[in-house]
Each structure stands twice: as structure tokens, then as C-alpha cells.
Design a protein around this motif. Structure first.
Motif, PDB file in Angstrom:
ATOM      1  N   GLY A 126      26.720  -0.909  53.334  1.00 34.09           N
ATOM      2  CA  GLY A 126      25.527  -1.050  52.083  1.00 34.09           C
ATOM      3  C   GLY A 126      25.547   0.267  50.815  1.00 34.09           C
ATOM      4  O   GLY A 126      26.592   0.838  51.555  1.00 34.09           O
ATOM      5  N   LEU A 140      27.704  -7.230  46.380  1.00 32.57           N
ATOM      6  CA  LEU A 140      27.188  -5.893  47.219  1.00 32.57           C
ATOM      7  C   LEU A 140      25.856  -6.066  47.546  1.00 32.57           C
ATOM      8  O   LEU A 140      25.394  -5.039  48.219  1.00 32.57           O
ATOM      9  N   ALA A 184      17.925  -2.051  54.779  1.00 33.65           N
ATOM     10  CA  ALA A 184      19.064  -3.773  54.893  1.00 33.65           C
ATOM     11  C   ALA A 184      19.661  -3.679  56.051  1.00 33.65           C
ATOM     12  O   ALA A 184      20.327  -4.770  55.997  1.00 33.65           O
ATOM     13  N   THR A 222      19.505  -7.389  57.375  1.00 29.76           N
ATOM     14  CA  THR A 222      20.823  -8.034  57.037  1.00 29.76           C
ATOM     15  C   THR A 222      22.270  -7.579  57.613  1.00 29.76           C
ATOM     16  O   THR A 222      23.177  -8.664  58.087  1.00 29.76           O
ATOM     17  N   LEU A 223      21.493  -6.423  57.329  1.00 32.54           N
ATOM     18  CA  LEU A 223      23.441  -6.087  57.922  1.00 32.54           C
ATOM     19  C   LEU A 223      23.905  -6.076  59.186  1.00 32.54           C
ATOM     20  O   LEU A 223      25.211  -6.265  59.913  1.00 32.54           O
ATOM     21  N   LYS A 268      14.859  -3.211  47.271  1.00 29.66           N
ATOM     22  CA  LYS A 268      13.866  -2.199  48.131  1.00 29.66           C
ATOM     23  C   LYS A 268      13.248  -1.124  48.646  1.00 29.66           C
ATOM     24  O   LYS A 268      12.660  -0.390  49.207  1.00 29.66           O
ATOM     25  N   GLU A 274      11.681 -10.664  51.239  1.00 34.47           N
ATOM     26  CA  GLU A 274      13.095 -11.386  50.783  1.00 34.47           C
ATOM     27  C   GLU A 274      13.104 -12.042  50.070  1.00 34.47           C
ATOM     28  O   GLU A 274      13.809 -12.023  48.956  1.00 34.47           O
ATOM     29  N   GLU A 332      23.059  -7.788  48.450  1.00 36.08           N
ATOM     30  CA  GLU A 332      22.647  -8.486  49.391  1.00 36.08           C
ATOM     31  C   GLU A 332      21.794  -7.517  50.647  1.00 36.08           C
ATOM     32  O   GLU A 332      22.404  -6.589  50.366  1.00 36.08           O
ATOM     33  N   GLY A 333      20.907  -7.898  50.056  1.00 35.65           N
ATOM     34  CA  GLY A 333      19.729  -7.465  51.556  1.00 35.65           C
ATOM     35  C   GLY A 333      18.939  -5.958  50.994  1.00 35.65           C
ATOM     36  O   GLY A 333      18.634  -4.735  51.768  1.00 35.65           O
ATOM     37  N   GLU A 334      19.285  -5.075  50.148  1.00 36.72           N
ATOM     38  CA  GLU A 334      19.127  -4.582  48.996  1.00 36.72           C
ATOM     39  C   GLU A 334      17.993  -4.754  47.266  1.00 36.72           C
ATOM     40  O   GLU A 334      17.554  -3.814  47.169  1.00 36.72           O
ATOM     41  N   ARG A 338      25.269  -9.443  61.206  1.00 35.18           N
ATOM     42  CA  ARG A 338      26.142  -9.321  61.134  1.00 35.18           C
ATOM     43  C   ARG A 338      27.260  -8.410  61.477  1.00 35.18           C
ATOM     44  O   ARG A 338      28.511  -9.273  61.740  1.00 35.18           O
ATOM     45  N   THR A 360      31.373  -3.101  53.966  1.00 34.40           N
ATOM     46  CA  THR A 360      30.863  -4.129  54.123  1.00 34.40           C
ATOM     47  C   THR A 360      30.864  -4.179  56.037  1.00 34.40           C
ATOM     48  O   THR A 360      31.818  -3.284  56.744  1.00 34.40           O
TER      49      THR A 360
END
Lengths: 559, 136
Positions: B16, A131, B70, B73-74, A138, A487, A133-135, B77, B46
Motif C-alpha cells: 500500500g 496504486l 487497505a 483489498t490487499l 480511507k 468502498e 486501489e483500496g486507499e 490478494r 504491491t
């Protein structure tokens, strides 16, 4: 009789002015608009005079600075004795990067620290959670275990520097990590000062970074009150926050009312848990927004102090001064910052910060001009700090106590704020309290409605945002440089987490996590078990997961 | 002509960990007021959950709200999951804090438009109305 006569003579004078001076003036030059509204869409009168504050009892409603009901401030000398604490909220990337930013800000004259954690941390997940991922790193600094916090405060003596931590749902774990870092530095818990945000109610109301169901989460908050009262007596275990309520769209009045009613709720819960108000309430602190409408904000802060003093005395029977004095931090309104023509934000922040100072704030964060774009660069963060220093040391506003006290407009607004907040208290009391009101979705709906009405007012052109719905530029000057979070932060954090997990005593981790669960199941104070788990380098995610197993998770009702 | 009477269906999605839903809620209500049917996913969805909701609700557009950084990334997808399940025409738009330099890449990945802070809700409604593909 004498008083009645005077009041009516004031009204007669006012009527005369309207007839002899105002009317011809309006005939020559009509006003720009038919109604004038504050940024909260509250109607503002043309003129405030003696008739608007006829009901103010100067001895009981205003009094003197440092005296009940503290409308004019909690300190007799205002800022003449001590300036507010300049406490810039900072955190991004890895603990190493944020540690460097902290040291930079301290070197440049900042007087306290304030940590911004990333979203996985705020939600109680480790950096290696899917959960996250990407955060990772940040929106704040990435922290998954004690090892990260040790790095974050490396070379920063926690016995001397006060640190504010913006963390809520997993706040008890962060308090535990902070205390263990302090202990390892050789600091005495009895001497540590600082603040944990730990205001879970406003998470359900506005910011929405929750983990557990409300009542279990409230129990964790009370655990920290009890623990700090006994073991860390100079630490503020909560900062009851209107900031996020305002950012979510509340009016100034709603921010004031919901925040103080949250305060009443925490005190109620503390009392029910057997705590002594004279011991734990003095360590409760508050946190308000500073938005664009200068006088409305000043009135809000002054009303907040008066309401809290009266609530503590009359509702809870407090007798000690410290129990009745509302202390607060202020942050300028992030939501008011614009992406368009971003340098204009420097001006907005300066005026908002000035409102916080005129309202008697104890500490202040000034936003950086680039915060509508990204987390601030070093340069932008420095200008934000310098803005406070200019207000403090160049403008002269700190030379006298409560300089706006006695202003017809400010006093009338202060009264209006107090009355409006008390009306909200009545409605929330009738629902059974703030926890019940939140479960019913009441404050959430009120805020949503205000946010929508403001957006409509903006789109009708009734509210102005310079550079956005007025004075917009087609070809804007070049972009300002922004901070980019690489990243690679995630992989660096994953490495440290893996090393931490590898070097631990696995048996001890399991045993201490089990003790956290048992304490939660039995309704005991969870702080002791949490500190033990943290010492063994149980991670944030592991401890929160143990508590999730016992408490479950919060599901937001559809509102 | 039948299409003209069909109400546009929009999924407002909040992926997110971020909980800042002021924008998502304001835009959901504004699109409803503009005559669209709006389904709001709630927080912390998600990309898989969002794509599944879009399919189940048979929407014409997905409006994604991200303020946390984010988006890189999000968003790609979400678009690819929608396309994989055959929703090739579903319009995907993004609102939130998105640096200028990320925009070309997001557009190349299939995000039709990015609305920065300060965009009027009417402009967003108009964009959606003009860009959803008619379906029979």
C-alpha cells in the motif's frame, strides 16, 4: 565570592536534607523502583531544587513573556489576550463528507480548519491510479483536482477561516489549488492566512510520503517560500514537524533536535536562494507532538522557543522579533492511543493537550478516543474538541502566563533539552547539514533505535500502558462504534474525475503541464506554472507526473 | 530433527501507499532477535511484488503490516498470489489497525492471525514459531 558561598550553602542544605530526612524515609519505605524514567527513557531525579538550576541566568535564559529568548512564551499576555486556535485535523471519504464535518466542527466552536488528505493525494496520485486501489478516502479526504477542492471548501470563506493543509510531497500543487479556490470565492490573496505543512525533510526522516529526490523536493519548498513572501504574505508556507518524527519512535529530545535542525536547513536553503530571512522566516511555523510525559513535553516546548530565538539571532543574524519567535501547533500523540479500553484515550488526550497548553502552543489538535481503531466518528471528534474547551474555559490554566516557569524540575529539564539539542546540531552540522544527514540515514537510525528500545522497555514492564501491559481485561466491554469508509467513495471520486477530465480544454491542459515541466527543467519558480495548470483543471496526478519526469523519484536507501 | 535447527525465514512486507513503518521495523528487528531470518521488503510493495519476494527468498512466513485500512483489498490478494505460485503452506500474518469485524473474513481468506496494536513482539514470534509448517 559571594555567589560561590551561596551555591555551596544551597548544596550544604541539600546534603543536610538527604542525611536527616531522606535517609530515614528511605529506610522506612524504599522507593517503588531503583530508577525512574520518562517516556523517552530519560532518567529523572528524585528531587530538583535550587542546585539543579544554579546555572540558569534568569534574565538571559528566561526573561519575560514576549521578550527574547521567549522561553516563557512569544506573547506578553499568554492566553489572557487570545486563546490558542482549536484546530481539529479532519478528512475522510469524499470532499462532500469532509465539507460537512468541517461545517459541523465550526458550528461547535472550532476556530480553524485542518485538512487530512488520503494516501493517494499524499503521494501525488489521482483516485483512478491503480496504486490508489483500496486507499481512496480511507486515511483522509480524496482529492484529485481543483474540482474536489472547490467542493471541499464550498460555503467556507477562505478569507475568514484559516486552513491548515497536511500535505507534503505535492504541497506546491495543493497550495496552487487552494489559491485558485480562494480566488474563485473572491478572496484577496494578500489577506489569506493558513498553513501548508510542506515539510519534506521529515518525510524522508519519519513519515515517508515522498515523491521526488530530496534536493529537488527542497527546491519545490523554497519555490513556495518565495512565492508566498511575494504574493500571499500572511500565509505560512511551511509547518516544520516534529510530530511524525515522534510518532515514528523518536524521544522528546530527538523530536526537538531533528525538527529544529530541519528548520535551520530550510532557512539555509532560503538564504542560499537569495531570500531575506526577515521576510520569510517570520512565516515559518512549527508542529510538535504532545506525548504522555507531561513535564518532559512542557520542557520541550519551552526549550524549542529558546533554541530557535538564539539560532536565529546568533547563527543567522536576525534582528526582528518576529524572525526569532517560534510559533507552533501541537497535536496529541496518536501513537499513545490504545485499541484496548479505548475510552481511556479521552483521559490521555486531556493530559497531553494540557502539556501543549502549559508549553504555550499557538494551536492545538486533540485526538479522538477512537483513533487507534479508525478515523473519528462525529461523536468522538466532538469530545476531542470539548476537551480543549474544558481546558481553556474551566480549569483556569489560561489565567496566567507560563504557569510552570521557575519550577526547578521544568527549568532543569528545559536546560537539558536545550543542551541535548545543541549536541545533535553539532553532529548534524559536522555531516554537512540535515539533507546530508538524511542521505546518510542518521536521523532515521536514531529514531529506529529509540522505537526499538521503547518496545523492549514496554515488554520488560518498565514502561506501562494502562489496559495493555497492565490492567488488561480479558473480556473487554463492548466495542465503540467506528467510522467505516465505504468502498463507494472510490466510484464517486472516479465519476467526478472522469467528468472533470471530459469538460477541460485539452490543449490548455497540455500546454500548462508542459510549462510546469519547463519551469522545473530551467530551475525557475514552479509555482506560477503550477497555478496555471491547476486553473485548467490539470489533475494532481498529472502535475506530479510532469514533475516526476523532470526530477525522477526518491529511492530510500536501506537503513 | 533437522528442521529444528533450520532458522525460520520471515518476509516482513509493507504493502500500500502508507509510509508508517515503525511497526514493520520494530517487528523485523524483534524477530531477528528471536533467532529468525528476516527480510524486509521496504515501502510501497504491491501484492505481486510481495509474492515474488516471498518465492525468491523461500520464506516460511509473510508478516504484513497495514495501518491504512487497505487490508481487505490487499491481504486476500497476497494470500491468493502466494497460493497460486505453490506456496500453500506459507504462513501469512497481519499486524496493524484492523477493525474487529474484518477479522473473521480475513481469517477465512487465509490470514492465519491478526495482531492488533499493543501485541507484544514476543507473542508474535511465538505464534510464528508454533505455526510455520515444517518443510523437507
Amino acid at each position: 565570592m559571594q555567589e560561590l558561598k551561596e551555591a555551596s550553602s544551597e548544596q550544604l542544605q541539600r546534603d543536610r536534607w538527604e542525611e536527616e530526612t531522606l535517609r530515614p524515609a528511605l529506610n522506612r519505605q524504599p522507593e517503588r523502583k531503583t530508577t525512574f524514567e520518562s517516556v523517552s527513557l530519560d532518567q529523572i531525579n528524585r528531587l530538583y531544587d535550587r542546585t539543579d538550576i544554579a546555572d540558569v541566568d534568569f534574565d538571559n535564559d528566561l526573561s519575560f513573556p514576549g521578550e527574547f529568548p521567549y522561553t516563557r512564551g512569544i506573547h506578553a499576555t499568554g492566553y489572557r489576550g487570545k486563546l490558542w486556535t482549536m484546530r481539529q485535523f479532519a478528512g475522510f471519504g469524499t470532499p462532500e463528507e469532509t465539507n460537512a464535518r468541517f461545517k459541523y466542527l465550526l458550528k461547535e466552536g472550532q476556530t480553524g480548519l485542518s485538512v487530512a488528505y488520503d494516501l493517494p493525494a499524499l503521494m501525488g496520485y489521482d483516485a483512478d491510479s491503480p496504486l490508489a486501489e483500496g486507499e481512496v478516502g480511507k486515511c483522509g479526504v480524496a482529492v484529485s483536482s481543483l474540482a474536489d477542492l472547490e467542493m471541499l471548501f464550498d460555503g467556507i470563506p477562505l478569507e475568514d477561516v484559516t486552513v491548515s493543509q497536511t500535505i507534503n510531497a505535492p504541497a506546491s500543487v495543493f497550495l496552487a489549488m487552494y489559491l485558485v479556490v480562494a480566488e474563485k470565492q473572491g478572496a484577496d490573496w494578500k489577506k489569506i492566512s493558513g498553513t501548508l505543512q510542506n515539510d519534506i525533510l521529515k518525510e524522508y526522516i519519519a513519515q515517508k510520503e515522498w515523491i521526488y529526490p530530496i534536493r529537488s523536493a527542497m527546491k519545490l519548498v523554497i519555490d513556495t517560500f518565495e512565492f508566498c513572501t511575494q504574493h500571499v504574505p500572511r500565509y505560512n508556507p511551511i509547518s516544520i514537524s516534529g510530530y511524525h518524527i515522534r510518532e515514528a519512535g523518536a524521544t522528546a529530545l530527538q523530536e526537538l533536535a531533528f525538527t529544529l535542525r530541519d528548520g535551520i536547513e530550510y532557512v539555509d536553503w532560503g538564504v542560499r536562494a537569495g531570500l531575506d530571512i526577515e521576510q520569510f522566516v517570520p512565516r515559518i511555523s512549527f508542529f510538535f507532538n504532545a506525548h504522555n510525559d507531561f513535564f518532559e513535553e512542557v520542557a520541550k516546548y519551552r526549550a524549542a522557543r529558546r533554541i530557535w530565538a538564539r539560532v536565529m539571532r546568533d547563527r543567522f543574524g536576525a534582528v526582528n522579533e518576529r524572525t526569532m519567535q517560534l510559533r507552533f501547533h501541537t497535536q496529541t500523540a496518536g501513537v499513545s492511543l490504545t485499541v484496548q479500553q479505548p475510552l481511556n484515550n479521552i483521559v490521555r488526550v486531556a493530559i497531553q493537550a494540557l502539556a501543549g497548553v502549559m508549553g504555550g502552543t499557538q494551536s492545538l489538535h486533540t485526538d479522538a478516543y477512537d483513533e487507534a481503531l479508525a478515523l473519528p466518528t462525529d461523536k468522538a471528534a466532538l469530545i476531542a474538541l470539548r476537551t480543549q474547551q474544558i481546558i481553556a474555559e474551566e480549569t483556569g490554566v489560561a489565567n496566567t502566563v507560563d504557569p510552570l516557569g521557575g519550577s526547578y524540575f521544568v527549568e532543569a529539564m528545559t536546560n537539558k533539552m536545550e543542551k541535548g539539542a545543541l549536541d545533535y546540531f553539532e553532529r548534524i552540522d559536522a555531516m554537512g547539514g540535515m539533507v546530508e544527514a538524511v542521505e546518510k540515514g542518521f536521523p532515521q537510525r536514531e529514531i529506529q533505535e529509540s522505537a526499538y528500545q521503547y518496545q523492549k522497555a514496554l515488554e520488560r514492564g518498565e514502561q506501562t500502558i494502562v489496559g495493555v501491559n497492565k490492567y488488561a481485561m480479558k473480556d473487554e466491554p463492548q466495542q465503540v462504534p467506528i467510522l467505516v469508509i465505504d468502498e463507494s467513495v472510490r466510484s464517486q471520486q472516479l465519476d467526478r474525475l472522469e467528468r472533470t477530465r471530459a469538460m477541460r480544454d485539452k490543449g490548455a491542459v497540455e500546454r500548462t503541464l508542459d510549462a510546469v515541466k519547463k519551469a522545473a527543467e530551467r530551475g525557475e519558480n514552479t509555482m506560477f506554472a503550477t497555478i496555471d495548470a491547476v486553473r485548467e483543471y490539470a489533475t494532481l496526478g498529472e502535475i506530479c507526473s510532469a514533475l516526476r519526469d523532470v526530477y525522477g523519484i526518491y529511492e530510500e536507501p536501506s537503513i | 530433527m533437522a528442521q529444528a535447527n533450520k532458522r525460520i525465514r520471515v518476509l516482513v512486507a509493507k504493502p500500500g501507499l502508507d509510509g508508517h513503518d515503525r511497526g514493520a521495523k520494530v517487528i523485523a528487528r524483534a524477530l531477528r532477535d528471536a533467532g529468525m531470518e528476516v527480510i524486509y521488503t521496504g515501502l510501497r510493495q504491491t501484492p505481486e511484488m510481495i509474492a515474488a519476494a516471498a518465492l525468491q527468498e523461500d520464506v516460511d512466513a509473510v508478516g504484513v503490516s497495514i495501518l491504512s485500512g487497505a487490508h481487505n483489498t490487499l491481504c486476500p490478494r497476497i494470500v491468493s498470489l502466494l497460493r497460486e505460485q505453490g506456496m500453500t503452506d506459507t504462513l501469512v500474518v497481519l499486524g496493524g489497525i484492523v477493525p474487529q469485524e474484518d477479522i473473521p473474513k480475513l481469517k477465512a481468506e487465509g490470514v492465519a492471525e491478526i495482531f492488533p496494536p499493543g501485541t507484544s513482539t514476543q507473542d508474535i514470534a511465538e505464534f510464528i514459531r508454533n505455526n510455520v509448517k515444517s518443510r523437507d
